[in-house]
Motif scaffolding. Sequence first.
Motif, short mmCIF file in Angstrom:
data_model
loop_
_atom_site.label_atom_id
_atom_site.label_comp_id
_atom_site.label_asym_id
_atom_site.label_seq_id
_atom_site.Cartn_x
_atom_site.Cartn_y
_atom_site.Cartn_z
N MET A 75 10.28 6.54 14.50
CA MET A 75 10.80 6.36 13.14
C MET A 75 12.28 6.72 13.15
SD MET A 75 7.63 7.97 10.95
CE MET A 75 8.01 7.04 9.47
N ASP A 76 13.13 5.73 12.90
CA ASP A 76 14.57 5.94 12.91
C ASP A 76 15.09 5.95 11.48
OD1 ASP A 76 17.25 6.10 13.45
OD2 ASP A 76 17.37 4.21 14.55
N GLU A 77 15.29 7.13 10.94
CA GLU A 77 15.78 7.36 9.58
C GLU A 77 15.04 6.53 8.52
OE1 GLU A 77 19.50 8.74 8.69
OE2 GLU A 77 20.36 8.26 10.65
N PRO A 78 13.70 6.62 8.49
CA PRO A 78 12.95 5.78 7.56
C PRO A 78 13.15 6.15 6.09
CG PRO A 78 11.50 7.38 8.56
CD PRO A 78 12.84 7.50 9.26
N VAL A 110 8.13 10.52 16.78
CA VAL A 110 9.53 10.81 17.09
C VAL A 110 10.31 10.35 15.87
CG1 VAL A 110 11.47 10.36 18.61
CG2 VAL A 110 9.16 10.52 19.56
N PHE A 111 10.89 11.31 15.17
CA PHE A 111 11.52 11.06 13.87
C PHE A 111 13.01 11.36 13.97
CE2 PHE A 111 12.63 11.79 9.50
CZ PHE A 111 11.73 11.04 8.75
N VAL A 112 13.82 10.34 13.81
CA VAL A 112 15.28 10.50 13.87
C VAL A 112 15.79 10.69 12.45
CG1 VAL A 112 17.46 9.42 14.50
CG2 VAL A 112 15.43 9.06 15.93
N THR A 113 16.59 11.73 12.25
CA THR A 113 17.19 11.98 10.94
C THR A 113 18.52 12.68 11.12
OG1 THR A 113 16.87 12.99 8.76
CG2 THR A 113 15.94 14.16 10.64
N HIS A 114 19.41 12.48 10.15
CA HIS A 114 20.65 13.24 10.11
C HIS A 114 20.52 14.43 9.18
CE1 HIS A 114 22.33 9.56 11.89
NE2 HIS A 114 23.26 10.37 12.36
N SER A 115 19.37 14.59 8.56
CA SER A 115 19.14 15.68 7.62
C SER A 115 18.49 16.86 8.33
CB SER A 115 18.23 15.19 6.48
OG SER A 115 17.78 16.28 5.71
N ILE A 116 19.21 17.96 8.39
CA ILE A 116 18.65 19.18 9.00
C ILE A 116 17.43 19.62 8.22
CG2 ILE A 116 19.11 21.58 9.62
CD1 ILE A 116 22.11 20.79 9.79
N GLU A 117 17.51 19.57 6.90
CA GLU A 117 16.40 19.99 6.06
C GLU A 117 15.15 19.18 6.34
OE1 GLU A 117 19.42 19.19 4.89
OE2 GLU A 117 20.20 21.04 4.05
N GLU A 118 15.31 17.87 6.46
CA GLU A 118 14.17 16.99 6.74
C GLU A 118 13.57 17.30 8.11
OE1 GLU A 118 13.36 12.61 5.46
OE2 GLU A 118 14.86 12.61 7.06
#
Length: 103
Positions: free
Chosen positions: A11-14, A42-50
Amino acid sequence: ALAVDPEVLLMDEPFGSLDALTRSYLQDSLLKIRQLKKTTIVFVTHSIEEALLLGHKVIVLSRRPARPVNIINVNRPYPRNLLRDAHLQDIMLKVQKLLSFEL
C-alpha cells in the motif's frame, strides 16, 4: 487487492488524499482486516502519526537513493492513542530527529 488472498499487501500512501474522518475510518478498517486475514502489509506513508498508529515496525528511509536509516519496533497494543501514550510520543520524536538529519 484482498480478493486474491495475497501473502503481502503493498500500500503506497493509500490514505494520503483523504479527509481526516475518512482517513481515520479506513485506518481502523485496515487494522480490523489485518487482524482477520493475518496478511502482511507494507504500508508507505509520509505521516509519522499514521505509521505509529498502524505499524508494528517503522522503517525510516533516507533521501534518494532511499535506504533504511533506522528500523523501530512499535510494541504497543491496538488501538493506539498518540496523545495518551508516552512511549509512542518518544518514538515520534525519535523519527522526527532522524528525518531532520535527512532534510
